[in-house]
Design an enzyme around this catalytic site. Structure first.
Site, PDB file in Angstrom:
ATOM      1  N   ASN A 164       0.955  -1.074   0.126  1.00  0.00           N
ATOM      2  CA  ASN A 164       0.018   0.196  -0.098  1.00  0.00           C
ATOM      3  C   ASN A 164       0.807   1.118   0.003  1.00  0.00           C
ATOM      4  OD1 ASN A 164      -2.734  -1.139   0.007  1.00  0.00           O
ATOM      5  ND2 ASN A 164      -2.172  -1.873   1.863  1.00  0.00           N
ATOM      6  N   ASP A 171     -10.232  -6.729  -9.689  1.00  0.00           N
ATOM      7  CA  ASP A 171      -9.474  -5.514  -9.249  1.00  0.00           C
ATOM      8  C   ASP A 171      -7.836  -5.514  -9.755  1.00  0.00           C
ATOM      9  OD1 ASP A 171      -7.954  -7.018  -7.505  1.00  0.00           O
ATOM     10  OD2 ASP A 171      -8.705  -6.084  -5.777  1.00  0.00           O
ATOM     11  N   HIS A 178      -5.651  -8.212  -6.397  1.00  0.00           N
ATOM     12  CA  HIS A 178      -5.577  -9.439  -5.420  1.00  0.00           C
ATOM     13  C   HIS A 178      -5.723 -10.748  -5.786  1.00  0.00           C
ATOM     14  CE1 HIS A 178      -6.796  -5.612  -3.177  1.00  0.00           C
ATOM     15  NE2 HIS A 178      -6.130  -6.227  -2.272  1.00  0.00           N
TER      16      HIS A 178
END
Length: 225
Positions: A119, A200, A203
């Site tokens: 992240n 997405d 993932h």
């Protein structure tokens, strides 16, 4: 023969003693049995998975995530460890550094798998700040006597060569500095296989979790012995 103690096989070492005292005889029998146990049977404790959504089974049932598969693998291989997964979706290295002390105090892990940084990269955060945060996590873990497995991530080429290189270098540098085990890239062997990712494109699917586990397992196994 009266008082004869059975011995282990030559491979595990032999103990053969003749005693007259019943208590001492019992204790030596007990010791012999312990020495005959497989090495893995001596192991135990908590393996703490300390990551983000890639380790939190995002978009999947918890049983499908690689940490759950790790628990099953440990049992299959005869290791008496309990996997505790405290990974948080969206977690950054800064958040991980802020909560590491409490996590170590609460779970007292024998091994910690640090799988953070994705992240930070996706947000374009400074690799040097990520380095500082991960160093805090690794240092705290080592002070608590936990063995550390540092799990690396990589950023896609569109982040620019300078950034992607600096980002990837953080993990290798820290593993070298602190002498920790290292998984260079959590998603190794998957990046070019679109079908292994959810809608997405970030993932992994349930079908990809065994691949992720294998990447972790190869580096984790030496820490369990």
């Amino acid at each position: 023969m009266r008082g004869h103690i059975p011995s282990c096989s030559p491979r595990t070492g032999a103990i053969s003693v003749i005693l007259k005292w019943p208590l001492r005889q019992f204790l030596l029998i007990w010791l012999t049995l312990l020495l005959c146990l497989p090495h893995a049977a001596w192991a135990g404790g908590t393996i703490l998975v300390y990551g983000d959504s890639l380790s939190a089974a995002y978009g999947l049932g918890q049983d499908a995530g690689w940490p759950s598969l790790l628990q099953a693998r440990l049992k299959q291989e005869g290791f008496d460890y309990t996997v505790t997964n405290v990974s948080i979706s969206g977690e950054t290295t800064s958040g991980g550094a802020a909560r590491i002390g409490e996590a170590l105090k609460t779970y007292k892990p024998k091994v910690i798998i640090v799988a953070l940084g994705a992240n930070d990269g996706l947000r374009g955060l400074s690799p040097e700040q990520m380095r500082t945060n991960l160093a805090k996590i690794v240092s705290a873990s080592r002070r608590s006597k936990a063995k550390v497995l540092l799990v690396g991530m990589r950023m896609p080429p569109n982040y620019g060569q300078s950034y992607t290189r600096a980002f990837a270098r953080v993990y290798a540098d820290l593993a070298r500095k602190y002498k920790t085990a290292l998984v260079p890239f959590l998603l190794e062997g998957m990046a070019e296989q679109r079908e292994l990712f959810q809608a997405d494109n970030m993932h992994p699917t349930a079908a990809a979790q065994p691949i992720v586990l294998e990447n972790v397992w190869k580096a984790l196994l030496p820490l369990l012995k």
